[in-house]
Design a protein around this motif. Structure first.
Motif, PDB file in Angstrom:
ATOM      1  N   SER A  16       0.892  -1.181   0.114  1.00 42.42           N
ATOM      2  CA  SER A  16       0.149  -0.090  -0.136  1.00 42.42           C
ATOM      3  C   SER A  16       0.927   1.116  -0.008  1.00 42.42           C
ATOM      4  O   SER A  16       2.003   1.261   0.172  1.00 42.42           O
ATOM      5  N   ARG A  17       0.055   2.177  -0.100  1.00 49.35           N
ATOM      6  CA  ARG A  17       0.865   3.526  -0.071  1.00 49.35           C
ATOM      7  C   ARG A  17       1.760   3.655   1.132  1.00 49.35           C
ATOM      8  O   ARG A  17       2.712   4.921   1.438  1.00 49.35           O
ATOM      9  N   LYS A  43      -9.146  -7.243  -0.437  1.00 52.59           N
ATOM     10  CA  LYS A  43      -8.014  -6.269  -0.434  1.00 52.59           C
ATOM     11  C   LYS A  43      -8.335  -5.195   0.184  1.00 52.59           C
ATOM     12  O   LYS A  43      -7.371  -4.049   0.066  1.00 52.59           O
ATOM     13  N   GLU A 109      -1.674  12.087  -5.427  1.00 55.66           N
ATOM     14  CA  GLU A 109      -3.125  11.678  -5.041  1.00 55.66           C
ATOM     15  C   GLU A 109      -4.313  12.382  -5.803  1.00 55.66           C
ATOM     16  O   GLU A 109      -5.291  11.582  -5.869  1.00 55.66           O
TER      17      GLU A 109
HETATM   18  N1  LIG Z   1      -5.086   9.544   0.184  1.00 57.96           N
HETATM   19  C1  LIG Z   1      -4.780   8.789   1.005  1.00 57.96           C
HETATM   20  C2  LIG Z   1      -5.304   7.237   0.295  1.00 57.96           C
HETATM   21  C3  LIG Z   1      -5.304   6.291   1.421  1.00 57.96           C
HETATM   22  C4  LIG Z   1      -5.631   4.936   0.897  1.00 57.96           C
HETATM   23  O1  LIG Z   1      -6.538   4.949  -0.164  1.00 57.96           O
HETATM   24  N2  LIG Z   1      -5.041   4.064   1.266  1.00 57.96           N
HETATM   25  C5  LIG Z   1      -5.276   2.477   0.809  1.00 57.96           C
HETATM   26  C6  LIG Z   1      -4.034   1.759   0.571  1.00 57.96           C
HETATM   27  S1  LIG Z   1      -3.013   2.128  -0.617  1.00 57.96           S
HETATM   28  C7  LIG Z   1      -6.159   1.605   1.823  1.00 57.96           C
HETATM   29  O2  LIG Z   1      -5.907   1.553   2.926  1.00 57.96           O
HETATM   30  N3  LIG Z   1      -7.073   0.852   1.181  1.00 57.96           N
HETATM   31  C8  LIG Z   1      -7.752  -0.130   2.012  1.00 57.96           C
HETATM   32  C9  LIG Z   1      -9.303   0.246   2.175  1.00 57.96           C
HETATM   33  O3  LIG Z   1      -9.672   1.046   1.518  1.00 57.96           O
HETATM   34  O4  LIG Z   1      -9.719  -0.487   2.825  1.00 57.96           O
HETATM   35  C10 LIG Z   1      -3.396   8.845   1.090  1.00 57.96           C
HETATM   36  O5  LIG Z   1      -2.609   9.054   0.490  1.00 57.96           O
HETATM   37  O6  LIG Z   1      -2.994   8.517   2.454  1.00 57.96           O
END
Ligand SMILES: N[C@@H](CCC(=O)N[C@@H](CS)C(=O)NCC(=O)O)C(=O)O
Length: 237
Positions: A16-17, A43, A109
């Protein structure tokens, strides 16, 4: 890495990020603790992450009793607090480096990632719907990709190549500051997703740039950490 939770704690979700923050923390050489979270079969992040921050997404850090989400803020905070001399860009609205750095923090982003998600969603939906609907789903998502997503991704690919050409003689980092800045920590993940999901629009300078990041000793350290690998790590095919 530190072993106490009184300092910086990074809530890290696999693939992830939050990888951006791992890279920065290793570059800063500050003590920190990682709390690892595994993705659910669909996921998504596990519900425990919502106890740390209401959005339940990664990355999140806690430091000095405060909690921060959003990778752009986390990166700016960590550099401002622990690494201004190494990775900072002086706030000066007349300076090209400050403009470029700020642009790429938001662009990552706000512009590229949404287009990459759009493309990835099409692939996921086509795979997940019942087989008899699949040809229609493929047709609809194909049309959206052709009309909107692909032209945007093509322009992103060109813009990134143009920026990398512009900063080539200044060390090759995105803000042209001679060292990585917030822009690079943000784009490190974005460009590896770009190379995986939109390879037809990624130019040679983008590939070289990602390899330059991967060559950094701190980046190599991250890849060797438990949970520090990336399933979309760019490798030349
Ligand atoms: N704009 C946020 C995005 C955060 C984000 O979408 N994180 C993803 C991981 S890449 C996440 O936690 N996804 C899991 C989910 O949505 O349940 C940042 O840059 O921190």
């Amino acid at each position: 890495m530190g072993d106490s939770e009184s300092g910086i704690v990074l809530h890290h979700l696999e693939d992830s990020r939050s990888h951006r923050i791992l890279w920065l923390l290793e570059e800063l050489e500050v003590p920190y603790t990682i709390k690892e979270y595994k993705r659910l079969p669909n996921k998504q992040a596990p519900p425990e992450l919502r106890k740390v921050h209401p959005l339940g997404k990664a990355p999140v850090i806690t430091d000095g009793g405060r909690t921060f989400a959003e990778s752009g803020l986390i990166i700016e905070y960590l550099i401002g607090r622990y690494g201004e001399d190494k990775f900072g860009v002086k706030r000066d609205v007349n300076s090209e480096a400050w403009i470029d750095n700020t642009f790429f923090i938001h662009y990552s982003e706000g512009s590229v990632q949404p287009n990459l998600l759009q493309r990835a969603l099409g692939t996921v939906v086509v795979k997940e719907v019942p087989f008899f609907v699949r040809p229609f789903a493929r047709l609809i998502f194909g049309k959206i990709d052709e009309a909107a997503t692909s032209p945007d991704l093509e322009r992103h690919g060109q813009l990134i190549e143009a920026q990398l050409t512009k900063v080539e003689s200044k060390g090759g980092w995105l803000a042209g500051a001679g060292h990585p800045t917030s822009a690079d920590f943000m784009m490190s993940i974005t460009l590896q997703i770009f190379l995986k999901d939109a390879p037809e629009y990624a130019g040679p300078k983008t590939k070289e740039y990602v390899k330059r990041i991967q060559e950094r000793p701190a980046y190599k350290k991250v890849l060797a950490l438990p949970g520090g690998s990336l399933d979309f790590l760019y490798t030349e095919s």
